[in-house]
Design an enzyme around this catalytic site. Structure first.
Site, mmCIF file in Angstrom:
data_model
loop_
_atom_site.group_PDB
_atom_site.id
_atom_site.type_symbol
_atom_site.label_atom_id
_atom_site.label_comp_id
_atom_site.label_asym_id
_atom_site.label_seq_id
_atom_site.Cartn_x
_atom_site.Cartn_y
_atom_site.Cartn_z
ATOM 1 N N ARG A 162 33.511 -8.451 -2.815
ATOM 2 C CA ARG A 162 34.893 -8.804 -2.506
ATOM 3 C C ARG A 162 34.974 -9.779 -1.314
ATOM 4 O O ARG A 162 35.463 -10.887 -1.436
ATOM 5 C CB ARG A 162 35.691 -7.537 -2.181
ATOM 6 N N GLY A 174 23.389 3.559 -7.860
ATOM 7 C CA GLY A 174 23.012 4.475 -6.780
ATOM 8 C C GLY A 174 24.248 5.162 -6.257
ATOM 9 O O GLY A 174 24.979 4.579 -5.456
ATOM 10 N N ALA A 234 21.423 7.465 -10.139
ATOM 11 C CA ALA A 234 20.485 8.248 -9.310
ATOM 12 C C ALA A 234 21.050 8.452 -7.913
ATOM 13 O O ALA A 234 21.384 7.486 -7.230
ATOM 14 C CB ALA A 234 19.140 7.534 -9.222
ATOM 15 N N PRO A 235 21.162 9.715 -7.470
ATOM 16 C CA PRO A 235 21.579 9.964 -6.086
ATOM 17 C C PRO A 235 20.493 9.581 -5.080
ATOM 18 O O PRO A 235 20.772 9.326 -3.931
ATOM 19 C CB PRO A 235 21.822 11.480 -6.036
ATOM 20 N N HIS A 244 15.153 14.721 11.496
ATOM 21 C CA HIS A 244 16.160 13.658 11.414
ATOM 22 C C HIS A 244 16.603 13.281 12.829
ATOM 23 O O HIS A 244 16.222 13.937 13.801
ATOM 24 C CB HIS A 244 17.354 14.104 10.567
ATOM 25 N N LYS A 246 22.545 13.883 13.907
ATOM 26 C CA LYS A 246 22.890 14.421 12.580
ATOM 27 C C LYS A 246 23.665 15.727 12.756
ATOM 28 O O LYS A 246 23.295 16.575 13.567
ATOM 29 C CB LYS A 246 21.619 14.659 11.763
ATOM 30 N N GLY A 301 20.047 17.745 3.271
ATOM 31 C CA GLY A 301 20.220 17.842 1.823
ATOM 32 C C GLY A 301 18.899 17.779 1.076
ATOM 33 O O GLY A 301 18.665 18.546 0.135
ATOM 34 N N THR A 302 18.015 16.891 1.495
ATOM 35 C CA THR A 302 16.719 16.777 0.812
ATOM 36 C C THR A 302 15.912 18.063 0.956
ATOM 37 O O THR A 302 15.258 18.502 0.010
ATOM 38 C CB THR A 302 15.915 15.583 1.387
#
EC number: 1.17.1.8
Lengths: 266, 266, 266, 266
Positions: A38, A100, A126-127, A156, A160, A166-167
């Site tokens: 855009r 993604g 795919a996430p 991490h 955070k 999450g992983t």
């Protein structure tokens, strides 16, 4: 693979889109034929990503861009609100979507699968496109069948908000499915400092380390009689997803229907 | 060092004592001159530890053994209940005590220091003889001055009762002393699994991993802007303390007074 | 698995055999029914391995031991010179052989496979019973398909004669098979210290570290764009092979024919 | 430290200079008072480094910039050809130089030390500002006194030309100085793949791993009887030098004379 795969990139000026454009330009087996963005419309796609001009001017109209450029594949890392309609548009043009994103409902995925099959093309949503992270998860699930005693330590950045990552939870789910039910450790164990033994998930522990300078790392450690096995993945930066996207672009040429999850292509 | 150091070993048949006897027999700079052991008395000290005979018969009387053998040094890894009086006996014979034990009171240490100085000999009492573990702790304390963001991950066997380990707490104390006061992490951090972020100690975290097959390992990880520093120590077995005992035997020849803590000799 | 698996151990007094006896006695799903050992004949098998008596007296005659005890499985870690005839004897008695040995010829394996099939029993010959080491090799081969840039670093004791280790070469073979042909590194690379870049195998490098205190460790490190993946296996001691032998004993009950290589059961 | 330290940055638009400007702007104890850059002159220093305007316009004349802004410290990461004369200019204005450069001769350093002492100010020239890397080297040198068996494994990007790295050689020099002379390994060792054992330096080995995705990592591994100690440093990016520069700015306020080598401030 004598003929190049023609690739369009949606969101070419975004954080992930820029990495995709660079990756496509750097691979002789791929040809950038359209860039949609855009705010970047009218700019050369090479310049948009900080390289020298590549001869492809970014446009802000996906429909006409696909009609004119006739790509084989559309890579889309745009925002959830537009990615579904983008994907439908791509399939309408018989352009294979490589997407993604998270947040598709099972119904949407099933519907998109049907549309792909009608159009006799492949598609991929795919996430997680990190080849290394997916291999780590697959290996962890497999190892837990044979070495069921396991703990996860994930690292991490120190700002955070949520722990564990999450992983690590995804990895823990796969481990729990793969192994026999097992409550690890000494039943009479005592924590002198509360929390020292980490968070419990189905009988084993997850530890979340938060330190400045770290992007994303995870270790899955298995302990057995007289041995240990460790699987460690380090992500240093966003660009680490690109090898996975590259594989996705090439694999999506070879099948029909919509695949959900990059791991199914490995 | 042309002359050999003459060494006696108390508790020569115990788990640690056996390792000491083997270490002394293996070092050309040392000479085993006496072995004291209640249940092993009358047996050759070499055979007592599973080697071929060495010509030194174990005795059950410390006092007469020291009087006869005239050692320079007595290494003592016996039980707390006898180690204090053993140490007094050694000093009386002008034999330098090298003692692996916890549980001495400050008053006892001060008193033994006075006795050593009167006898013009050195002595050493150390709760931890692992050179590598002590170096790890010293390095961690030093690094925390410059890279104050730190977490500790320690690994022990899965049947260990207490978490975190004594060594990790000792390390944490040294780190806290060395660095500026600091509460690490995001103040709004949330634990999805309680305990995931580990046990808190003075603003940083300790994580205790418990897995079969592990003897004792510890990692101290520092994170800074664009970099990380990791110090890791692995103990594989009890024998890992012997290089420290060996250094202790040699250093105790060179000073007067009782030293408490092996780190003061490094 | 309501009925216990009846196990005989050949070479019960040897270094590996002793670990096998201990493992069998410790597993409620297994029952030790015979122990064969030349020098230990007449001794209780428990005492032979340093435990309390278990009621099974070691014998020096394999043939009569198998005839009397009627085991389901014979575990054999004896020397190459007798292991082949032991295996034939076991099959003759319809006892499943689980053999830890190298040096069988392809013809011998084929012949033993035929004998097993005639007897309608399973058998297993494995040069490596370390579950963790085999998983490491399998994972490395798989990862190399997706992340072809790889190096191996292996660690062994400082008195080891050959470099690189057998396991690292086996791993390298599997990696080379799994990935595209690739000559890694900068073609104009220069070694200021000869050998710094390691040994070359099919376009990638193997590094052999030799240090006291190490039993056997290996890291396989994959590097990709913005990420790395590391698979590490640590063996601390001989006992680390026992979980694999345990799995072998149970799996050999479920098939017919001779399997060569533990990885085929995983 | 109630008053802010006034900082000027030479080469503010260069790769390192931009990081310095960002670091100074982010630290409340420091105040950016001047930015010198040939091609960026006339631009706001904040904008020059991709941030919002900070009110300091970059100039191309060091002499007048120092005269007008009266900084306490000049940070200089410019090219070797100008850095010497920049440093002389800074001292003339009684501005403390903090210089990231190699290539000064001993005579130049001695001369600059004299000039600093005359002006009664401190100065710092450092080839390496990475706090973590310097700690790693100091710890390695110290550990080698107690655990003399050591190997170095260093990791860099796969296009690096020289092996081993400068940092690993510097580390090796410090290790060799710190420990007793020692030729490690089995004297009869054989390399099946030439180079597998790495490059030899004063009796120990250095291994150079080259993989894509890696910026700069180094492990120093010590092996002793029953234990190992590992010191590992990871650099993820250029910004990793900034904490060292920050410390340098603050320490240079506290002494007189020119210090060569950041390690002397630690």
């Amino acid at each position: 693979m004598s003929e190049k795969i023609r690739v369009a990139v949606a969101g070419a000026g975004g954080r992930m889109g820029r990495e995709v454009v660079k990756m496509v330009l750097a691979d002789d087996a791929l040809e950038l034929v359209a860039a949609i963005d855009r705010s970047g419309a009218g700019t050369d796609a090479g310049e948009l990503v900080g390289l020298k001009p590549c001869g492809i001017t970014a446009s802000d109209n996906l429909d006409s861009a696909l009609a004119n450029a006739k790509p084989h594949v559309l890579v889309d890392f745009t925002v959830p609100s537009v990615v579904y309609s983008n994907t439908v548009t791509a399939i309408k043009h018989k352009v294979r979507p490589v997407v993604g994103a998270t947040g598709f409902t099972p119904q949407q995925i099933e519907e998109l699968d049907g549309l792909c099959r009608e159009a006799k093309i492949g598609g991929l949503i795919a996430p997680n496109f990190s080849v290394g992270a997916i291999l780590m998860m697959q290996f962890a699930a497999k190892a837990a069948e044979y070495l069921p005693h396991v703990e996860i330590i994930e690292y991490h950045g120190d700002q955070k908000l949520d722990a564990p990552s999450g992983t690590s939870i995804k990895t823990a789910e796969l481990i729990a499915k793969g192994r026999e039910k097992l409550k690890q450790g000494n039943p009479n164990e005592e924590e002198i400092l509360p929390g020292a033994r980490g968070g419990e998930y189905e009988g084993f522990r997850i530890h979340s380390v938060r330190l400045p300078g770290v992007f994303a790392q995870q270790e899955v450690v298995f302990g057995g009689y007289g041995q240990s096995l460790k699987i460690r993945h380090d992500s240093y930066e966003r660009a680490g997803y690109m090898p996975g996207v590259n594989i996705g672009i090439k694999k999506v040429m070879e099948y029909e229907g919509m695949v959900y999850g990059f791991e199914h292509l490995m």
